[in-house]
Design an enzyme around this catalytic site. Structure first.
Site, mmCIF file in Angstrom:
data_model
loop_
_atom_site.group_PDB
_atom_site.id
_atom_site.type_symbol
_atom_site.label_atom_id
_atom_site.label_comp_id
_atom_site.label_asym_id
_atom_site.label_seq_id
_atom_site.Cartn_x
_atom_site.Cartn_y
_atom_site.Cartn_z
ATOM 1 N N ASP A 1 -39.152 -61.436 37.849
ATOM 2 C CA ASP A 1 -38.092 -62.449 37.795
ATOM 3 C C ASP A 1 -38.549 -63.845 38.195
ATOM 4 O O ASP A 1 -37.721 -64.706 38.467
ATOM 5 C CB ASP A 1 -36.938 -62.027 38.701
ATOM 6 C CG ASP A 1 -37.351 -61.904 40.163
ATOM 7 O OD1 ASP A 1 -38.543 -61.669 40.425
ATOM 8 O OD2 ASP A 1 -36.478 -62.030 41.030
ATOM 9 N N GLU A 2 -39.853 -64.092 38.198
ATOM 10 C CA GLU A 2 -40.346 -65.362 38.735
ATOM 11 C C GLU A 2 -41.624 -65.769 38.015
ATOM 12 O O GLU A 2 -42.496 -64.937 37.762
ATOM 13 C CB GLU A 2 -40.603 -65.188 40.234
ATOM 14 C CG GLU A 2 -40.989 -66.428 40.975
ATOM 15 C CD GLU A 2 -41.230 -66.148 42.458
ATOM 16 O OE1 GLU A 2 -41.538 -67.106 43.180
ATOM 17 O OE2 GLU A 2 -41.135 -64.969 42.884
ATOM 18 N N ASP B 1 -36.956 -68.949 39.006
ATOM 19 C CA ASP B 1 -36.678 -67.787 39.841
ATOM 20 C C ASP B 1 -35.281 -67.289 39.487
ATOM 21 O O ASP B 1 -34.294 -67.986 39.725
ATOM 22 C CB ASP B 1 -36.757 -68.161 41.323
ATOM 23 C CG ASP B 1 -36.834 -66.943 42.229
ATOM 24 O OD1 ASP B 1 -36.678 -65.823 41.722
ATOM 25 O OD2 ASP B 1 -37.054 -67.119 43.441
#
Length: 473
Positions: A102-103, A8
């Site tokens: 983003d993860e 993350d």
């Protein structure tokens, strides 16, 4: 064994902006919609200390942290950086499951290090996985100048919990046999699938922590929540999660839904829930860097009959006001007299959200504002005077309107805070703020020292929008 990795990126959008704009390093940065109904997409950790968080109304954020830099999102930049990060993850394994820009989850056992991870020696597996994760964090920093937090565990649920515990810029490994000890004190909302309604149902039954859910036993949870939900929740409460990491697949839609403990009969309450679901849906849409053309609502009524209604736009949007309006209009077509058990809002017909889309939308907003005359500074003031402001305010530019000057700023020259620009003689920079016919620009580039600030007329022919500069040379 801790072979499931969850990455993350830390405060992703805001961190990108701090890396791209040296003057913002270590300062509060808030990215999101800058209009009167805008919503925070991401807040830097410096801004979070003032209570700002994602999904908060931008007006509220400005009250909590008025000195922050308020910037429009640059989704094209975020998507490019995301592709770099996802490429590094795919070097570790073919099984990479992105959740947003983003993860992502990674199954390390399916990758080139698999032979080292398929052993009965838990200590050796743990240390190998930890070394892989440390190398990954270093590679991400070298390639993007950004930081990410990593969790390692034997399941997706636990790996995600570990990365959250590791934030910011950390690494956490959940060793085999320690899962229940870690989970026990956590609130029930930690578990996947536990939303507000389920959490309230569990609270009324005396269960507020994961340990309470585990101790209640599967039979009791099945009695309270039904067979599928109850059994699945008990398994996760005791640390069991057998969901596999699924290799990347293109999302066809983004949607959210809630089941209500008590059927909703009040029409006003239904409208409130549709607004709330619309906001959540758009937040997920933006996190994925997407927009969509078709808005869909889902309604399950008191008698378990389920129906959907949809409407398709001429062009993709990620505007929460647009999604709310369409969802409410669709809801008016549904008879809810007997009560509603479930509501959902979704967006399909997805498209990449580009920088051009963003500025087209902003220009439309500006056109509405320009309908009312606004003062503009005289062209004779356009010489590019030095400014000493630090650029953390937002909209207003310096200078007073000249006598008799009230011409509106042309929509085509509307400048947005955070926008990349280039001046013919001063080079690249970004917009700190604009207003009253002026635009304030800070001239600086990633990796350098903070640059100087200059102010120009909004229609200065030497100032043009520009493509973003890479974060790493």
């Amino acid at each position: 064994m801790p072979t499931i990795l969850h990455l993350d990126m830390d405060a992703f959008y805001a961190s990108v902006e701090q890396a791209a704009k040296p003057s913002l390093r270590g300062k509060p940065v808030i990215v999101g919609g800058i209009g009167p109904r805008g919503v925070v997409a991401t807040a830097s950790y410096e801004a979070r200390r003032f209570g700002v968080h994602s999904a908060m109304a931008m007006a509220h954020a400005r009250r909590l942290c008025p000195h922050a830099a308020y910037l429009v999102p640059r989704f094209a930049v975020y998507r490019d950086i995301s592709e770099t990060v996802m490429g590094l993850l795919r070097e570790l394994s073919p099984l990479v499951e992105p959740l947003s820009l983003d993860e992502a989850f990674v199954d390390l056992e399916a990758g080139p290090h698999g032979s080292l991870l398929r052993t009965e020696d838990s200590e050796a597996v743990t240390e190998t996985a930890r070394a892989i994760a440390q190398d990954l964090r270093g590679d991400i920093k070298a390639a993007t100048s950004l930081t990410g937090s990593v969790g390692l565990a034997g399941s997706k649920m636990l790996a995600k919990i570990a990365s959250e515990e590791a934030k910011p810029d950390g690494l956490m490994v959940i060793a085999p046999g320690t899962e229940r000890e870690l989970l026990g004190p956590m609130p029930v909302r930690t578990l996947p699938g536990v939303g507000p309604a389920t959490a309230e149902h569990l609270r009324r039954a005396g269960m507020t922590s994961v340990a309470d859910v585990a101790a209640a036993g599967e039979a009791e949870l099945v009695r309270l929540l039904g067979k599928a939900h109850g059994a699945g929740l008990h398994a996760m409460a005791v640390g069991h999660d057998d969901r596999p990491v699924v290799a990347e697949r293109e999302a066809k839609s983004v949607s959210v839904e809630d089941t209500f403990e008590v059927d909703l009969a009040d029409r006003g309450r239904v409208r409130e829930e549709i607004d709330r679901l619309s906001e959540r849906c758009v937040r997920r849409l933006r996190e994925a860097g997407r927009s969509g053309r078709t808005v869909v609502i889902k309604v399950r009524r008191y008698d378990f009959s389920t129906l959907t209604r949809s409407d398709t736009l001429r062009a993709p949007t990620d505007d929460p006001a647009v999604v709310r309006e369409i969802a409410q209009r669709l809801m008016e077509q549904v008879d809810t007299t007997g009560g509603v058990r479930l509501l959902g809002v979704g967006v399909s017909g997805l498209a990449d959200f580009t920088q051009e889309d963003l500025f087209a939308q902003a220009a439309a907003d500006a056109a509405l504002e320009a309908a009312a005359p606004q003062a503009a500074a005289g062209a004779g003031e356009a010489g590019g005077s030095e400014q000493g402001t630090d650029g953390h305010g937002g909209e207003a530019g310096p200078g007073e309107p000249g006598p008799g000057q009230s011409e509106a700023v042309p929509v085509s020259r509307r400048w947005l805070p955070g926008q990349d620009v280039r001046h013919a003689s001063l080079g690249p920079g970004w917009v700190q703020g604009s207003g009253l016919g002026r635009v304030t620009v800070r001239f600086e580039v990633p990796g350098a020292a903070p640059g100087r600030v200059r102010t120009f007329a909004a229609d200065d022919p030497e100032l043009e929008p520009a493509p973003p500069l890479p974060l790493v040379g």
